[in-house]
Design an enzyme around this catalytic site. Structure first.
Site, mmCIF file in Angstrom:
data_model
loop_
_atom_site.group_PDB
_atom_site.id
_atom_site.type_symbol
_atom_site.label_atom_id
_atom_site.label_comp_id
_atom_site.label_asym_id
_atom_site.label_seq_id
_atom_site.Cartn_x
_atom_site.Cartn_y
_atom_site.Cartn_z
ATOM 1 N N ASP A 1 0.790 -1.188 0.162
ATOM 2 C CA ASP A 1 0.104 -0.052 -0.098
ATOM 3 C C ASP A 1 0.808 1.298 0.043
ATOM 4 O O ASP A 1 1.884 1.345 0.919
ATOM 5 C CB ASP A 1 -0.764 0.121 1.288
ATOM 6 C CG ASP A 1 -2.283 0.620 1.325
ATOM 7 O OD1 ASP A 1 -2.373 1.723 0.623
ATOM 8 O OD2 ASP A 1 -3.090 -0.189 1.340
ATOM 9 N N ASP B 1 -3.212 4.804 -2.268
ATOM 10 C CA ASP B 1 -4.019 5.310 -1.413
ATOM 11 C C ASP B 1 -4.687 6.556 -1.870
ATOM 12 O O ASP B 1 -3.829 7.318 -2.457
ATOM 13 C CB ASP B 1 -3.487 5.344 0.168
ATOM 14 C CG ASP B 1 -4.422 5.812 1.081
ATOM 15 O OD1 ASP B 1 -5.385 4.857 1.336
ATOM 16 O OD2 ASP B 1 -4.546 6.695 1.836
ATOM 17 N N GLU C 1 -6.558 3.686 -5.483
ATOM 18 C CA GLU C 1 -7.960 3.800 -4.922
ATOM 19 C C GLU C 1 -8.666 5.052 -5.306
ATOM 20 O O GLU C 1 -8.153 6.182 -5.231
ATOM 21 C CB GLU C 1 -7.811 3.804 -3.451
ATOM 22 C CG GLU C 1 -9.118 3.783 -2.583
ATOM 23 C CD GLU C 1 -8.944 4.486 -1.075
ATOM 24 O OE1 GLU C 1 -9.937 4.095 -0.375
ATOM 25 O OE2 GLU C 1 -8.023 5.193 -0.819
ATOM 26 N N HIS D 1 -11.045 -2.836 3.448
ATOM 27 C CA HIS D 1 -11.160 -2.652 4.870
ATOM 28 C C HIS D 1 -11.788 -1.114 5.403
ATOM 29 O O HIS D 1 -11.887 -0.704 6.466
ATOM 30 C CB HIS D 1 -9.585 -2.294 5.143
ATOM 31 C CG HIS D 1 -9.078 -1.273 4.716
ATOM 32 N ND1 HIS D 1 -8.771 -1.240 3.205
ATOM 33 C CD2 HIS D 1 -8.455 -0.169 5.005
ATOM 34 C CE1 HIS D 1 -8.095 -0.058 2.790
ATOM 35 N NE2 HIS D 1 -8.044 0.574 4.097
ATOM 36 N N ASP D 2 -12.446 -0.723 4.134
ATOM 37 C CA ASP D 2 -13.203 0.544 4.594
ATOM 38 C C ASP D 2 -14.686 0.602 4.372
ATOM 39 O O ASP D 2 -15.720 1.638 4.601
ATOM 40 C CB ASP D 2 -12.832 1.759 3.629
ATOM 41 C CG ASP D 2 -11.421 2.179 3.893
ATOM 42 O OD1 ASP D 2 -10.900 2.254 4.800
ATOM 43 O OD2 ASP D 2 -10.684 2.582 2.776
HETATM 44 C C1 GLC Z 1 -7.970 5.184 2.281
HETATM 45 C C2 GLC Z 1 -7.819 4.223 3.296
HETATM 46 C C3 GLC Z 1 -8.526 4.530 4.308
HETATM 47 C C4 GLC Z 1 -7.725 5.534 5.069
HETATM 48 C C5 GLC Z 1 -7.985 6.909 4.181
HETATM 49 C C6 GLC Z 1 -6.869 7.674 4.840
HETATM 50 O O1 GLC Z 1 -9.186 5.491 2.016
HETATM 51 O O2 GLC Z 1 -8.196 2.924 2.253
HETATM 52 O O3 GLC Z 1 -8.386 3.273 5.384
HETATM 53 O O4 GLC Z 1 -8.268 5.753 6.349
HETATM 54 O O5 GLC Z 1 -7.468 6.374 2.999
HETATM 55 O O6 GLC Z 1 -5.508 7.376 4.395
#
Ligand code: GLC
Ligand code: CA
Length: 521
Positions: A99, A195, A258, A319-320
Site C-alpha cells: 500500500d 491510497d 484507490e 477495509h473501509d
Molecule cells: C484510504 C484508506 C483508508 C484511510 C484513508 C486515509 O481511503 O483505504 O483506510 O483511512 O485512505 O489514508
C-alpha cells in the site's frame, strides 16, 4: 493467457495485516504471521497479496499515517521479516503488492516535524500551509485545516489532523516519494495499491468548494460541499503517469489506484493512451444496490465507459466498507462471489470474504477506528469489517494466543478456515472452485461480455471467445425462477453438487442461486 501481463489474470487478496495472523501473542497481526500462512494462499489459489500499510506509524489511522516510507513498524516486525516474507511468497509463485500512501504523512514524519518548525524551514513547502482556512472539510469530519500555534498558520489534512497533506506540486516531494517507491521495487515488490489517488493534488488557488444541494442533516460534514477543488483535479493525471513511469523502470509491475468517483471520471485514471494506473479500482459492486436491475446497470455502465484497451477489475469489499455478507446477507453473498468470478479482468478479494465473514458489531468501549470516534453514529465506523481472521475453533480462533486488538464477536460462530475446509458446501469450498474455474477457463478472464440483461430479478450475461461460451446466471428474485438457456452443462453453481448437471432448454434456480453454464457448441 500466456501473453497477458501477470496482473491481468490475477486474483489479488487483500490482507489487513493487523487482523490476519499474530505470531508473537501481542494480539496484533504481523509479517511473520502472514508468512506462516503463505500455504493457505497457495491452497486457495490466489495469485497476489496486497498488504495494507506496514510502515512505521503512530497508528492514528492504523498505518495510513506513515512516519517513514522505507521502514517496517515494529508492531508488524522488522525489515528482515519483510524480506523473508517477500522471498518465501515469491518462491511459492505469489506476488506481493504494498500500500502506498502519497496524499499525506503522519504528523510525526520527520518531514512534517521540520515543516512545522518554522516558516522558513526548507521543508515548509512540502506541506500545504495557509494564513486562512477555506471551507474544505476532512473526510473524517470537521474542517480540513488545523491551526499551528508555533508558526501561526493552518495546514491542510484531508483526513485526521495527524495526517497532514503533502504538497505534490513541490518537485522535492515528488522526488522523495518516487525514491520510496524505488526502494520497495528494488527489493522486488510487484506493485502498489495507491491510497486516495484522486485526492493527491488540490486547487492551487485553494478556492472554496461549492455547497452540496443534496446535503441533509445527519450526513458527514464533508457532504456539505461538493468536492470540486480538493479532489480529482486535472493535474492529477500527469502525476499518476509519472508514478507509472517509476514502476516501469522495473518491468512488469502493477499500479492500482484507490478512487471513489463516478464511472466517467474514474476512467480518466487509466490515463491518456493508458499511461496512468493499470487498474483504477472499480468499486461498482461495492456501492450498487443488490438487485438484478441495478447490477446490470452498473456492469453495463462500467463496461461501456472502459477506454479501448483498458483492463477491467472488480471488487466486493475492502477495509473501509461493510462486508458483502453483511450488506446483502450470507446466501446472496455466495451468488455475489459467483458473479464476481464471472466478470472480466482482475479481481480483488478482501480477507475473510472467502469464508463468508460478516461484520462484527463492536461495543462502544472497544471502538478503535478514528473515523468512528470523530463522528460517532453516522455509520463511518470501519472496525466491524476489520476483525481478526478466524482460523480454527480455539480461543481467539487461532488468530492470537493473546487478546485480539478487536473482538472476533459472536456473528460468525462456525465460520473459520479449519471448519470450512471440512465442509464441502462451505463458502471456502465455493471460492476454491471459483478460483480453479477461472484458471481453467481463460474466457472468464479475457473473453467478451455480451447479452447482459436483467429480467424478473434474474441477472445474466454471456462470456465468450473464439473457442468457448459460458453463461452466468444469478437469481436475485427472492423466489425460484425457471430460465431459458441454450443446451449445456453447469460448470459451477453456488449449490456446489449441481456442477456437471446437464441443462436442456431451461434451468431452474432457487432464490439466491447462481451458476455458470458451459454452452454446448
Ligand atoms: C484510504 C484508506 C483508508 C484511510 C484513508 C486515509 O481511503 O483505504 O483506510 O483511512 O485512505 O489514508
Ligand atoms: Ca503480533
Amino acid at each position: 493467457m500466456q501473453n497477458l501481463s501477470w496482473w491481468k489474470h490475477a486474483v489479488v487478496y487483500q490482507v489487513y495485516p493487523r487482523s490476519f495472523q499474530d505470531s508473537n501473542s501481542d494480539g496484533i497481526g504481523d509479517l511473520n504471521g502472514i508468512r506462516e500462512r503463505l500455504d493457505y494462499f497457495v491452497e486457495l489459489g490466489i495469485d497476489a497479496l496486497w498488504i495494507s500499510p506496514i510502515y512505521p506509524s503512530p497508528m492514528a489511522d492504523f498505518g495510513y499515517d506513515v512516519a517513514d516510507y522505507c521502514g517496517i513498524d515494529p508492531i508488524f516486525g522488522t525489515m528482515t521479516d519483510f524480506d523473508r516474507l517477500l522471498d518465501e511468497a515469491h518462491r511459492r509463485g505469489l506476488r506481493v503488492l504494498l500500500d502506498f500512501v502519497p496524499n499525506h504523512t503522519s504528523d510525526q514524519h520527520p518531514w512534517f516535524l521540520e515543516s512545522r518548525s518554522s516558516r522558513d524551514n526548507p521543508k515548509r513547502d512540502w506541506y500545504l500551509w495557509r494564513d486562512q482556512p477555506n471551507n474544505w472539510q476532512s473526510h473524517f469530519g470537521g474542517s480540513a485545516w488545523e491551526f499551528d500555534n508555533r508558526t501561526g498558520q493552518y495546514y491542510l489534512h484531508e483526513f485526521l489532523k495527524e495526517q497532514p497533506d503533502l504538497n505534490w506540486r513541490n518537485p522535492e516531494v515528488k522526488a522523495a516519494m518516487f525514491d520510496a517507491l524505488r526502494f520497495w521495487l528494488r527489493k522486488g515488490v510487484d506493485g502498489f495499491r495507491v491510497d486516495v489517488m484522486w485526492l493527491m493534488i488540490k486547487d492551487d488557488q485553494f478556492r472554496d468548494n461549492p455547497p452540496n444541494p443534496a446535503y441533509e442533516l445527519g450526513m458527514s460534514s464533508r457532504a456539505r460541499f461538493l468536492p470540486v477543488y480538493d479532489a480529482d483535479r486535472p493535474e492529477v493525471h500527469a502525476l499518476v503517469a509519472e508514478m507509472r513511469g517509476v514502476l516501469e523502470e522495473f518491468g512488469d509491475r502493477v499500479l492500482i489506484g484507490e478512487i471513489y468517483l463516478p464511472v466517467h471520471q474514474l476512467m480518466q485514471y487509466y490515463g491518456p493512451e493508458l499511461r496512468g494506473a493499470n487498474l483504477p479500482f472499480n468499486f461498482q459492486l461495492l456501492q450498487c444496490p443488490w438487485t438484478a436491475d441495478d447490477l446490470a446497470g452498473a456492469i453495463r455502465d462500467y463496461m461501456a465507459h472502459l477506454p479501448t484497451g483498458a483492463w477491467p477489475n472488480w471488487v466486493l469489499g475492502n477495509h473501509d466498507k461493510p462486508r458483502i455478507a453483511s450488506r446483502i446477507g450470507p446466501d446472496r453473498a455466495r451468488a455475489a462471489a459467483l458473479l464476481l468470478f464471472s466478470l472480466p479482468g482482475t479481481l480483488t478479494v478482501y480477507y475473510g470474504e472467502e469464508l463468508g465473514l460478516q461484520d462484527v458489531p463492536i461495543p462502544h468501549d472497544l471502538v478503535q477506528d478514528p473515523a468512528e470516534k470523530r463522528q460517532p453514529g453516522i455509520g463511518m465506523g470501519r472496525d466491524p469489517e476489520r476483525t481478526p481472521m478466524p482460523w480454527d475453533n480455539s480461543p481467539a480462533c487461532g488468530f492470537t494466543r493473546g487478546t485480539p486488538w478487536l473482538p472476533l464477536g459472536e456473528v460468525n460462530p462456525s465460520l473459520n478456515v479449519e471448519q470450512s475446509r471440512h465442509d464441502p458446501h462451505s463458502m471456502l469450498a465455493l471460492y476454491r472452485r471459483l478460483l480453479q474455474l477461472r484458471r481453467a477457463e481463460p474466457v472468464l478472464v479475457a473473453g467478451a461480455l455480451t447479452q447482459l440483461s436483467s429480467q424478473d430479478g434474474v441477472l445474466r450475461f454471456l462470456r465468450s471467445d473464439g473457442k468457448k461460451r459460458l453463461a452466468a446466471v444469478v437469481n436475485l428474485a427472492g423466489e425460484e425462477r425457471s430460465i431459458p438457456v441454450e443446451d449445456g452443462a453447469i460448470a459451477l453453481a453456488t449449490d456446489l453438487p449441481r456442477a456437471g448437471e446437464q441443462v436442456h432448454q431451461s434451468v431452474v434456480l432457487k432464490p439466491a442461486e447462481a451458476m455458470v453454464i458451459a454452452i454446448h457448441d
